[in-house]
Design a protein around this motif. Structure first.
Motif, short mmCIF file in Angstrom:
data_model
loop_
_atom_site.label_atom_id
_atom_site.label_comp_id
_atom_site.label_asym_id
_atom_site.label_seq_id
_atom_site.Cartn_x
_atom_site.Cartn_y
_atom_site.Cartn_z
N SER A 190 0.83 -1.21 0.00
CA SER A 190 0.00 0.00 0.00
C SER A 190 0.86 1.25 0.00
O SER A 190 0.84 2.04 0.96
CB SER A 190 -0.93 0.00 1.22
OG SER A 190 -0.16 -0.15 2.42
N PRO A 191 1.64 1.48 -1.08
CA PRO A 191 2.52 2.66 -1.13
C PRO A 191 1.74 3.96 -1.22
O PRO A 191 2.26 5.02 -0.87
CB PRO A 191 3.35 2.42 -2.39
CG PRO A 191 2.51 1.53 -3.25
CD PRO A 191 1.76 0.66 -2.31
N ASN A 192 0.50 3.89 -1.72
CA ASN A 192 -0.34 5.10 -1.83
C ASN A 192 -1.56 5.01 -0.92
O ASN A 192 -2.65 5.46 -1.26
CB ASN A 192 -0.78 5.28 -3.28
CG ASN A 192 0.37 5.68 -4.19
OD1 ASN A 192 1.01 6.70 -3.97
ND2 ASN A 192 0.65 4.85 -5.18
N ASP A 193 -1.35 4.41 0.23
CA ASP A 193 -2.42 4.27 1.24
C ASP A 193 -3.62 3.49 0.71
O ASP A 193 -4.77 3.79 1.05
CB ASP A 193 -2.87 5.65 1.75
CG ASP A 193 -1.75 6.42 2.41
OD1 ASP A 193 -0.90 5.77 3.06
OD2 ASP A 193 -1.70 7.65 2.27
N GLU A 194 -3.33 2.48 -0.11
CA GLU A 194 -4.42 1.62 -0.59
C GLU A 194 -5.04 0.86 0.59
O GLU A 194 -4.35 0.53 1.56
CB GLU A 194 -3.89 0.61 -1.63
CG GLU A 194 -3.53 1.23 -2.97
CD GLU A 194 -2.10 1.65 -3.05
OE1 GLU A 194 -1.62 1.94 -4.17
OE2 GLU A 194 -1.45 1.70 -1.99
N ILE A 246 11.06 -5.16 -6.36
CA ILE A 246 11.95 -4.22 -7.06
C ILE A 246 11.63 -4.22 -8.55
O ILE A 246 11.57 -3.16 -9.20
CB ILE A 246 13.42 -4.61 -6.82
CG1 ILE A 246 13.72 -4.64 -5.32
CG2 ILE A 246 14.36 -3.64 -7.53
CD1 ILE A 246 15.11 -5.14 -4.99
N VAL A 247 11.41 -5.42 -9.10
CA VAL A 247 11.12 -5.54 -10.53
C VAL A 247 9.80 -4.87 -10.88
O VAL A 247 9.69 -4.12 -11.86
CB VAL A 247 11.09 -7.03 -10.95
CG1 VAL A 247 10.66 -7.17 -12.41
CG2 VAL A 247 12.46 -7.67 -10.73
N THR A 248 8.77 -5.12 -10.06
CA THR A 248 7.45 -4.51 -10.33
C THR A 248 7.52 -3.00 -10.19
O THR A 248 6.81 -2.27 -10.89
CB THR A 248 6.39 -5.08 -9.38
OG1 THR A 248 6.82 -4.90 -8.02
CG2 THR A 248 6.16 -6.55 -9.63
N ASN A 249 8.35 -2.50 -9.29
CA ASN A 249 8.50 -1.06 -9.13
C ASN A 249 9.09 -0.42 -10.39
O ASN A 249 8.78 0.73 -10.73
CB ASN A 249 9.38 -0.76 -7.91
CG ASN A 249 9.46 0.72 -7.60
OD1 ASN A 249 8.48 1.33 -7.18
ND2 ASN A 249 10.63 1.32 -7.80
N PHE A 264 -2.50 -3.54 -9.18
CA PHE A 264 -2.06 -4.71 -9.94
C PHE A 264 -0.68 -5.18 -9.48
O PHE A 264 -0.44 -6.37 -9.30
CB PHE A 264 -2.04 -4.37 -11.44
CG PHE A 264 -1.47 -5.46 -12.29
CD1 PHE A 264 -2.16 -6.65 -12.49
CD2 PHE A 264 -0.22 -5.29 -12.90
CE1 PHE A 264 -1.61 -7.66 -13.28
CE2 PHE A 264 0.31 -6.30 -13.69
CZ PHE A 264 -0.38 -7.49 -13.88
N SER A 265 0.24 -4.22 -9.29
CA SER A 265 1.58 -4.58 -8.81
C SER A 265 1.51 -5.17 -7.41
O SER A 265 2.28 -6.07 -7.05
CB SER A 265 2.50 -3.36 -8.82
OG SER A 265 2.04 -2.37 -7.92
#
Length: 374
Positions: A190-194, A246-249, A264-265
């Motif tokens: 949840s990098p964007n507060d998902e 790391i790859v998905t980022n 999705f990531s």
């Protein structure tokens, strides 16, 4: 790291059964401190919790191995016991504990401390079972109970036996990565507060761990491949699974809108984290099996607590600097450590395959030199 290592190491001299009872008492007291809002009482609870954790990860296993050998049971049964302990204890019991804790807090409205009260009740039941049905066993049977000499003996054993040193390094590297992962998976998803379903995802992780322990039971029941061999593959897969964030980022554009459901990531990362948890499920019974093979009985608890010193130092350093590095760097560091564990595991397999040779020392006599097998 400080208190737990000392108290946990006393199990070899003072008795493993007594150490397990001490675990129950210290953790019951730790649970009781949760009712206080005062900082110094809560800190006392953390000290008690640290002591209890060291006892949990050393005294019980040491008692089991010693009792198993004392009764002359087949060595293969030990592997089965370890696998069942991880499957039922680390997996099923963890899921049930989460459900019961949720029930006590939200359904019955007993408040956030209720799960600790329930844990204290279960610990009291466990202590009663230990006191009534377990026999005592010790590591070093000598009367000398000097703790400093005990630590020195454990350090000499680690330094003089490469297999023990490699095993300790492997354990510290994997567990350090595992405990770091515990703190990283939530912000990674949840990098964007998902809004992510933490409880459901955690239960999924535990199911993956149970699957891994079930697979470990089948692997340990077979003579080939040996545990030293297949653990190289396990460490390689776990390293690759922690590289996926790391790859998905790099490949998936981050969402620009705050909130919402899991991205999705995030879904891809959940799959990779489940693979890592499956590796954790394989790791525990496998490392227990290797410890039972390589760690000497007389200093088992002391050496196992020695292994936890670099682990605790590593986790403390990571947590202190967790905001200083991007989350991808932290995952990359864990992946590197797991790769190193794989290399060390390869070395352990190579030296464990060497044929054992008798070592002789010669004692001068009046007539001839007589070989004494040591």
């Amino acid at each position: 790291m400080l208190f737990g290592t000392i108290v946990g190491s006393l199990a070899d001299k003072q008795g493993r059964k007594r150490a397990c009872v001490t675990y129950c008492i210290t953790y019951i007291l730790s649970c009781i401190t949760k009712h206080s809002p005062q900082y110094h009482i809560l800190m006392l609870g953390r000290v008690l919790g640290g002591i209890a954790t060291s006892l949990l990860f050393s005294a019980f296993e040491s008692w089991l191995v010693a009792e198993h050998n004392k009764r002359g049971f087949e060595q293969q049964w030990l592997s089965i016991t370890f696998s069942k302990a991880i499957f039922l204890g680390n997996g099923l019991a963890a899921i049930l504990s989460g459900l019961v804790g949720n029930l006590l807090v939200f359904t019955f409205g007993f408040g956030p401390v209720a799960p600790f009260d329930a844990a204290a009740c279960l610990l009291a039941i466990g202590m009663a079972i230990i006191l009534s049905s377990w026999t005592e066993n010790f590591g070093d049977p000598s009367e000398n109970k000097d703790l400093l000499l005990q630590f020195k003996g454990a350090a000499v054993a680690i330094a003089s036996d490469e297999k023990i040193a490699l095993l300790g390094a492997i354990q510290s590297l994997f567990e350090g990565s595992m405990y770091t992962f515990v703190f990283l998976w939530t912000p990674a998803l949840s990098p964007n507060d998902e809004e992510i379903p933490h409880g459901f995802i955690f239960a999924t992780f535990m199911l993956a761990s149970m699957l891994g322990s079930s697979l470990a039971a089948r692997l340990l029941a077979r003579s080939s491949p040996r545990v030293e061999s297949y653990m190289q593959i396990v460490f390689s897969i776990s390293a690759a699974s922690l590289l996926l964030p790391i790859v998905t980022n790099w490949l998936v554009d981050p969402a620009e809108v705050k909130g919402g459901g899991i991205s999705f990531s995030g879904c891809i990362q959940v799959l990779s984290f489940c693979v890592f948890e499956a590796c954790v499920g394989i790791f525990w019974p496998s490392i227990m099996k290797m410890r039972s093979q390589y760690i000497p009985e007389e200093a088992r608890s002391t050496i196992m607590n020695f292994f936890r010193i670099p682990l605790n130092v590593f986790v403390c350093v990571v947590l202190y600097n967790v905001n200083a590095f991007p989350i991808t760097v932290m995952f990359g560091m864990c992946s590197i450590f797991l790769c190193v564990a794989c290399i060390l595991q390869r070395r352990l397999m190579v030296i464990s395959d060497r044929p054992k040779t008798d070592v002789y020392e010669f004692e001068d006599r009046d007539t001839e030199a007589e070989p004494l097998n040591i």
